[in-house]
Structures are given as C-alpha cells and as structure tokens.
Design a protein around this motif. Sequence first.
Motif, PDB file in Angstrom:
ATOM      1  N   ILE A   1      -7.872   0.911  -6.210  1.00  0.00           N
ATOM      2  CA  ILE A   1      -7.662   2.312  -5.830  1.00  0.00           C
ATOM      3  C   ILE A   1      -6.469   2.905  -6.570  1.00  0.00           C
ATOM      4  O   ILE A   1      -6.434   4.102  -6.851  1.00  0.00           O
ATOM      5  N   TRP A   2      -5.478   2.068  -6.926  1.00  0.00           N
ATOM      6  CA  TRP A   2      -4.378   2.564  -7.757  1.00  0.00           C
ATOM      7  C   TRP A   2      -4.916   3.014  -9.106  1.00  0.00           C
ATOM      8  O   TRP A   2      -4.560   4.083  -9.609  1.00  0.00           O
TER       9      TRP A   2
ATOM     10  N   LYS B   1      -5.774  11.747   0.529  1.00  0.00           N
ATOM     11  CA  LYS B   1      -4.675  12.329  -0.246  1.00  0.00           C
ATOM     12  C   LYS B   1      -5.144  12.682  -1.655  1.00  0.00           C
ATOM     13  O   LYS B   1      -4.833  13.768  -2.170  1.00  0.00           O
ATOM     14  N   ASN B   2      -5.898  11.788  -2.279  1.00  0.00           N
ATOM     15  CA  ASN B   2      -6.379  12.043  -3.638  1.00  0.00           C
ATOM     16  C   ASN B   2      -7.341  13.230  -3.688  1.00  0.00           C
ATOM     17  O   ASN B   2      -7.472  13.885  -4.722  1.00  0.00           O
TER      18      ASN B   2
ATOM     19  N   TYR C   1      -8.371   2.192   2.846  1.00  0.00           N
ATOM     20  CA  TYR C   1      -7.573   3.173   2.113  1.00  0.00           C
ATOM     21  C   TYR C   1      -8.093   4.594   2.274  1.00  0.00           C
ATOM     22  O   TYR C   1      -7.888   5.434   1.403  1.00  0.00           O
TER      23      TYR C   1
ATOM     24  N   LEU D   1      -6.503  -2.692  -3.462  1.00  0.00           N
ATOM     25  CA  LEU D   1      -5.337  -1.829  -3.682  1.00  0.00           C
ATOM     26  C   LEU D   1      -5.131  -1.578  -5.168  1.00  0.00           C
ATOM     27  O   LEU D   1      -4.831  -0.452  -5.592  1.00  0.00           O
TER      28      LEU D   1
ATOM     29  N   ALA E   1       0.832  -1.208   0.000  1.00  0.00           N
ATOM     30  CA  ALA E   1       0.000   0.000   0.000  1.00  0.00           C
ATOM     31  C   ALA E   1       0.866   1.258   0.000  1.00  0.00           C
ATOM     32  O   ALA E   1       0.550   2.234  -0.694  1.00  0.00           O
ATOM     33  N   ARG E   2       1.960   1.250   0.761  1.00  0.00           N
ATOM     34  CA  ARG E   2       2.853   2.411   0.777  1.00  0.00           C
ATOM     35  C   ARG E   2       3.474   2.648  -0.593  1.00  0.00           C
ATOM     36  O   ARG E   2       3.543   3.771  -1.086  1.00  0.00           O
TER      37      ARG E   2
ATOM     38  N   THR F   1       2.452   1.647  -3.535  1.00  0.00           N
ATOM     39  CA  THR F   1       1.478   1.943  -4.585  1.00  0.00           C
ATOM     40  C   THR F   1       0.877   3.336  -4.452  1.00  0.00           C
ATOM     41  O   THR F   1       0.692   4.042  -5.444  1.00  0.00           O
ATOM     42  N   SER F   2       0.576   3.738  -3.211  1.00  0.00           N
ATOM     43  CA  SER F   2      -0.159   4.980  -2.989  1.00  0.00           C
ATOM     44  C   SER F   2       0.723   6.188  -2.732  1.00  0.00           C
ATOM     45  O   SER F   2       0.299   7.328  -2.957  1.00  0.00           O
TER      46      SER F   2
ATOM     47  N   SER G   1      -7.013   6.151  -8.657  1.00  0.00           N
ATOM     48  CA  SER G   1      -6.177   7.307  -8.360  1.00  0.00           C
ATOM     49  C   SER G   1      -5.495   7.832  -9.610  1.00  0.00           C
ATOM     50  O   SER G   1      -5.374   9.046  -9.811  1.00  0.00           O
TER      51      SER G   1
ATOM     52  N   VAL H   1      -5.551   7.196   1.629  1.00  0.00           N
ATOM     53  CA  VAL H   1      -5.278   7.383   0.204  1.00  0.00           C
ATOM     54  C   VAL H   1      -6.390   8.209  -0.437  1.00  0.00           C
ATOM     55  O   VAL H   1      -6.129   9.105  -1.254  1.00  0.00           O
TER      56      VAL H   1
END
Length: 318
Positions: free
Chosen positions: A222-223, A183-184, A177, A219, A142-143, A145-146, A226, A180
């Motif tokens: 969401i990648w 952040k987005n 997430y 994950l 997760a770190r 990727t995001s 994003s 994330v």
Amino acid sequence: MDISVVIPLLNEQESLIELHDWIAKVMQSNRFSYEIIFIDDGSTDASWTTIETLAQQDPNVKGIRLLKNFGKSQALHAGFAKAEGDVVITMDGDLQDNPEEIPSLYNKIMQEHFDLVSGWKKKRYDNKFTKNLPSKLFNWAARKTSGVKLNDFNCGLKAYSNTVVKNIDVNGEMHRYIPVLAKNAGFTNIGEQVVQHQAGKYGETKFGMERFINGFLDLITIWFISRFGKRPMHLFGALGVIMFAIGFAFSTYLGIDKAFFHQSGRLITQRPQFYIALATMIIGSQFFIAGFLGEIILRSRQDKKRYLIKDELNFSSN
C-alpha cells in the motif's frame, strides 16, 4: 436509513444469534432505522443456515453468501456495495466487538462530521506476546509509513460515512488499511475512539502470527500504491536511470583507461569493472521495462470481479 452494520464472517454460527439480538436491542433502544448485513465468506459450518433463519424472522437482516472463501477484504467490498445507511458500521462476527459502541460512533460521523472513525481497543484480552506486541509494532510501522495517526489499524469496529465506502476499493488483503485507502481517496477527516474489547466467547481465533507477516507485506504494497500506483515509471524510471548511469560511468572509465593508459594491458573483459558496468546497465534497462509495463497495465486494465456471490437475502432488486 440511519445505519448499515456490515459483518463479514467465517464459521461463526455459535455467535450469530447472540450478536444479532444485541445489535437489534441497541438499534431499537436508540430508535435507529437500520440494516444488518451478514457476509458469509465461504463458511463450512451452519452459519448460512443461521443467517437464513434470522432473515426470515427479522426483515432488517440481509445476507450475502460468497461462493467460497475469498477473504475479508472481498467480503467487506460486497457488503459496502449493498449498504444503504447514512453511516456504515463494520464489526467482526465473533462477539469481540461491542454493539453498545454504535451510537457514539454514529454521532461522530453525523454530528462531528468525521469521514471515518476507527475503534481503538486500548485494553485487550489477547495473549500479550503472540498478539499484543506484534500488533503494536505493526501499528507503529503503519503510522510511520502512511501518515495516518491511528493507534489500532486492525480493529474491526469502524464507522464510515456512506460516501467513503462507495468510493474506496477494498481488495486483496487491504482491509487492515481502509483508513489509508480513505486518506488516499481524499477523505482526510479520520478520527479514533477508544472501544471496549471483549474476549472471544466461542471457538478459537482464526488468525495466527502469519497475519502480522502478511500485514507488513501488505503495508509495503500500500505504500508503493500510495506513492507510485498512478505513476510507476517515476519509481522504476528513476532506479533505471541511476543503475544505467552507474554502468555508463564504469564503461566510460574502462574505455578511457584502455585507450590512453593501458593499451597493452589485460583485456577489458578480465577486469571486474567490466562486469559491474554490464550488470548495472542490464538492471537499469530492466527497471525501465518494468516502468513501461506498469504504465501500460495501468492504462489498459479493466475492472474485474474479485468474488462471486452464491446467495442473497432480503435485498431489494434494482
């Protein structure tokens, strides 16, 4: 109001009274104005009856009862929609999160001006092989990727400014997430605080190894969202161009070769390059179609309720 404590739960009747009393003690000792929002996500035990009793005894307790089990993300979304506190604290209903952490989390939002502070259960009491190791692998992925540098994405104990919870859309299984998603949405001041993890006191864990499999699949989702959620044609169109170019190159080669070098040779349809060209051009066209459909859906979608509420307690009507 200072703090809203949002607690999604499923079949936690044994822990609710103890959890409520613990939270209330912390709030009163620190002189916070507060509300405790219990979201019953389709429990089949007496959880809702317990919440009704607590709401009658304590006006700070509010309850939301979903019509059925819609999932933790939908329960959180329902709680966020109702939360009125300047700081919103989320925690699980199984007593594994310590309410004594609330004041320090509140101060990080209000005094240090973080948008979001995530708990980090650095020392855990879970089974090392069934939860700890998969969790570490999951958090690492997760770190990477995001780009959000947190050690524990799965910790349910988090603090948010009210502005964050009102401007993020928690859906599907994306509760893992939320940092994330924040952040987005433009909330980049994200912090972390080491918090105490407590072994579950009642019942058995409701999460198995499938949680981590689903987590990795989410994950990937969401990648994609994003990077390409607002411009799906950029991904599918690029793939379509590449595949179509490969097919066109093979087709051109076959045509030139047939016309100038092998006029009396075997048929083009007997050569493997023909099928490579055909397959890649078809796949390229399908990628283009997928991109166009994605763009059309993105522009024509309408908001739709993802859960239905059966009952509410102690919420003022607007």
